[in-house]
Design a protein around this motif. Structure first.
Motif, PDB file in Angstrom:
ATOM      1  N   THR A   1       0.798  -1.242  -0.158  1.00  0.00           N
ATOM      2  CA  THR A   1       0.049   0.153  -0.010  1.00  0.00           C
ATOM      3  C   THR A   1       0.892   1.223  -0.029  1.00  0.00           C
ATOM      4  O   THR A   1       0.494   2.226  -0.774  1.00  0.00           O
ATOM      5  CB  THR A   1      -0.760  -0.045   1.426  1.00  0.00           C
ATOM      6  OG1 THR A   1      -1.810  -1.081   1.117  1.00  0.00           O
ATOM      7  CG2 THR A   1      -1.816   1.133   1.263  1.00  0.00           C
ATOM      8  N   ALA A   2       1.939   1.256   0.944  1.00  0.00           N
ATOM      9  CA  ALA A   2       2.923   2.494   0.828  1.00  0.00           C
ATOM     10  C   ALA A   2       3.878   2.381  -0.154  1.00  0.00           C
ATOM     11  O   ALA A   2       4.569   3.634  -0.257  1.00  0.00           O
ATOM     12  CB  ALA A   2       3.670   2.101   2.182  1.00  0.00           C
ATOM     13  N   GLY A   3       3.976   1.492  -1.100  1.00  0.00           N
ATOM     14  CA  GLY A   3       4.760   1.515  -2.346  1.00  0.00           C
ATOM     15  C   GLY A   3       6.173   1.216  -1.903  1.00  0.00           C
ATOM     16  O   GLY A   3       7.268   1.748  -2.735  1.00  0.00           O
ATOM     17  N   VAL A   4       6.351   0.632  -0.827  1.00  0.00           N
ATOM     18  CA  VAL A   4       7.936   0.366  -0.321  1.00  0.00           C
ATOM     19  C   VAL A   4       8.184  -1.308  -0.428  1.00  0.00           C
ATOM     20  O   VAL A   4       9.096  -1.664   0.042  1.00  0.00           O
ATOM     21  CB  VAL A   4       8.326   0.869   0.980  1.00  0.00           C
ATOM     22  CG1 VAL A   4       8.009   2.404   0.771  1.00  0.00           C
ATOM     23  CG2 VAL A   4       7.305   0.309   2.060  1.00  0.00           C
ATOM     24  N   ASP A   5       7.255  -2.133  -1.183  1.00  0.00           N
ATOM     25  CA  ASP A   5       7.475  -3.492  -1.016  1.00  0.00           C
ATOM     26  C   ASP A   5       8.621  -4.002  -1.669  1.00  0.00           C
ATOM     27  O   ASP A   5       9.123  -5.137  -1.418  1.00  0.00           O
ATOM     28  CB  ASP A   5       6.119  -4.155  -1.444  1.00  0.00           C
ATOM     29  CG  ASP A   5       5.607  -3.644  -3.005  1.00  0.00           C
ATOM     30  OD1 ASP A   5       5.410  -2.366  -3.010  1.00  0.00           O
ATOM     31  OD2 ASP A   5       5.533  -4.250  -3.842  1.00  0.00           O
ATOM     32  N   ALA A   6       9.046  -3.252  -2.850  1.00  0.00           N
ATOM     33  CA  ALA A   6      10.280  -3.622  -3.421  1.00  0.00           C
ATOM     34  C   ALA A   6      11.594  -3.594  -2.620  1.00  0.00           C
ATOM     35  O   ALA A   6      12.589  -4.361  -2.867  1.00  0.00           O
ATOM     36  CB  ALA A   6      10.499  -2.701  -4.615  1.00  0.00           C
ATOM     37  N   ARG A   7      11.496  -2.791  -1.717  1.00  0.00           N
ATOM     38  CA  ARG A   7      12.815  -2.339  -0.828  1.00  0.00           C
ATOM     39  C   ARG A   7      12.639  -3.104   0.789  1.00  0.00           C
ATOM     40  O   ARG A   7      13.385  -3.153   1.271  1.00  0.00           O
ATOM     41  CB  ARG A   7      13.067  -0.940  -0.547  1.00  0.00           C
ATOM     42  CG  ARG A   7      13.510  -0.334  -2.068  1.00  0.00           C
ATOM     43  CD  ARG A   7      14.076   0.898  -1.755  1.00  0.00           C
ATOM     44  NE  ARG A   7      12.950   1.844  -1.138  1.00  0.00           N
ATOM     45  CZ  ARG A   7      12.848   2.399  -0.048  1.00  0.00           C
ATOM     46  NH1 ARG A   7      13.990   2.031   1.024  1.00  0.00           N
ATOM     47  NH2 ARG A   7      12.034   3.220   0.266  1.00  0.00           N
ATOM     48  N   LEU A   8      11.136  -3.512   1.005  1.00  0.00           N
ATOM     49  CA  LEU A   8      11.227  -3.911   2.431  1.00  0.00           C
ATOM     50  C   LEU A   8      11.065  -5.791   2.262  1.00  0.00           C
ATOM     51  O   LEU A   8      10.034  -6.311   1.739  1.00  0.00           O
ATOM     52  CB  LEU A   8       9.895  -3.528   3.142  1.00  0.00           C
ATOM     53  CG  LEU A   8       9.547  -4.260   4.382  1.00  0.00           C
ATOM     54  CD1 LEU A   8      10.647  -3.849   5.479  1.00  0.00           C
ATOM     55  CD2 LEU A   8       8.279  -3.660   4.862  1.00  0.00           C
ATOM     56  N   LEU A   9      12.099  -6.298   2.637  1.00  0.00           N
ATOM     57  CA  LEU A   9      11.984  -7.896   2.941  1.00  0.00           C
ATOM     58  C   LEU A   9      11.573  -8.447   3.991  1.00  0.00           C
ATOM     59  O   LEU A   9      12.062  -7.717   5.122  1.00  0.00           O
ATOM     60  CB  LEU A   9      13.607  -8.222   2.302  1.00  0.00           C
ATOM     61  CG  LEU A   9      14.199  -7.719   1.392  1.00  0.00           C
ATOM     62  CD1 LEU A   9      15.766  -8.347   0.836  1.00  0.00           C
ATOM     63  CD2 LEU A   9      13.311  -7.791  -0.314  1.00  0.00           C
TER      64      LEU A   9
END
Length: 268
Positions: free
Chosen positions: A239-247
């Motif tokens: 939702t926040a658009g940070v899923d590519a960087r949060l593992l």
């Protein structure tokens, strides 16, 4: 560099020939007491160590402790102490924790007294970052410990946040230092009274927004006072658009990192 998530805050870091065990909680499922009197009051840990843990532990060369006193068994329990003592693994810790660990027969290698300054570590440097493990009355009862910034030649810089909230100190640190990889506690732990004592979903998302690089979430789904689930955190990151960087690794999963290269995931 490799980061293997074992369970909760327990990790194995691999830098070339060095394998560093972080905050070992090695008890079997249900061997440790509850951390809440009401609600989720199950005995801990809630899950067993992954099947890969026994083999992974065999090659450990060092141990790094963020905090361990005042009953913080989810970072160093009796099984972890016994394992370290039996093998006389070098244990790196703060000067504050050194006497406590030495009195239990561990092979302690304390950091220098001025440990907030960079000091020699495995051919590179290590320095501490202050943790705030809760606020108010609960905070006064906690052992706050430290996080660590590890910088080694040829490896991505690594920030182990330790058990902390997203404080001004942590915000300033990540904004100024911008480590290549950060490992943060994400369980939103709390007791029956008082607020959170480590980051939860909102603070992990905020931390990831402050960082320009990769963030790894741990301290999840293993201890009874940590309500955050991997699924809920992943949904919030999308939702926040940070899923590519949060593992958000599963227990037993190994993440591989190279300088200026995107991480890959593998199972040990």
């Amino acid at each position: 560099m490799k980061i293997q998530q074992l369970r909760n805050a327990t990790l194995i870091l691999q830098f070339g020939p060095h394998r560093v065990l972080v905050d070992p909680m090695l008890a079997r499922k249900g061997e440790l007491p509850p951390l809440r009197l009401f609600g989720a009051n199950q005995r801990n840990p809630l899950v067993e160590l992954p099947a890969s843990a026994e083999q992974a532990l065999e090659s450990v060369t060092h141990c790094l402790i963020t905090h361990c006193q005042k009953g913080h068994f989810d970072h160093l329990d009796r099984a972890g102490k016994r394992w370290l003592r039996d093998r006389q693994i070098p244990v790196i810790c703060t000067p504050h924790d050194a006497p406590y660990l030495a009195s239990r027969g561990l092979n302690v290698q304390p950091l220098p007294a001025a440990h907030q300054q960079p000091c020699a570590f495995l051919g590179g440097t290590l320095r501490t970052v202050a943790c705030t493990h809760g606020l108010g009355l609960v905070g006064k009862l906690m052992e706050h410990g430290v996080g660590y910034l590890i910088e080694l030649p040829g490896e991505p810089s690594l920030y182990l946040a330790g058990d902390t909230l997203l404080t001004p100190t942590v915000r300033e640190f990540v904004l100024c230092e911008q480590p290549a990889v950060s490992v943060v506690p994400a369980g939103g732990a709390r007791f029956d009274l008082g607020g959170d004592i480590i980051m939860g979903i909102e603070e992990v998302i905020a931390f990831t927004g402050l960082s320009h690089a990769t963030v790894v979430a741990n301290h999840l789904e293993a201890i009874s006072h940590c309500p955050t689930s991997r699924r809920a955190l992943a949904a919030a990151a999308t939702t926040a658009g940070v899923d590519a960087r949060l593992l958000i690794p599963e227990d037993g999963e190994t993440l591989l990192f190279e300088c200026a290269v995107q991480p890959q995931s593998a199972h040990a």
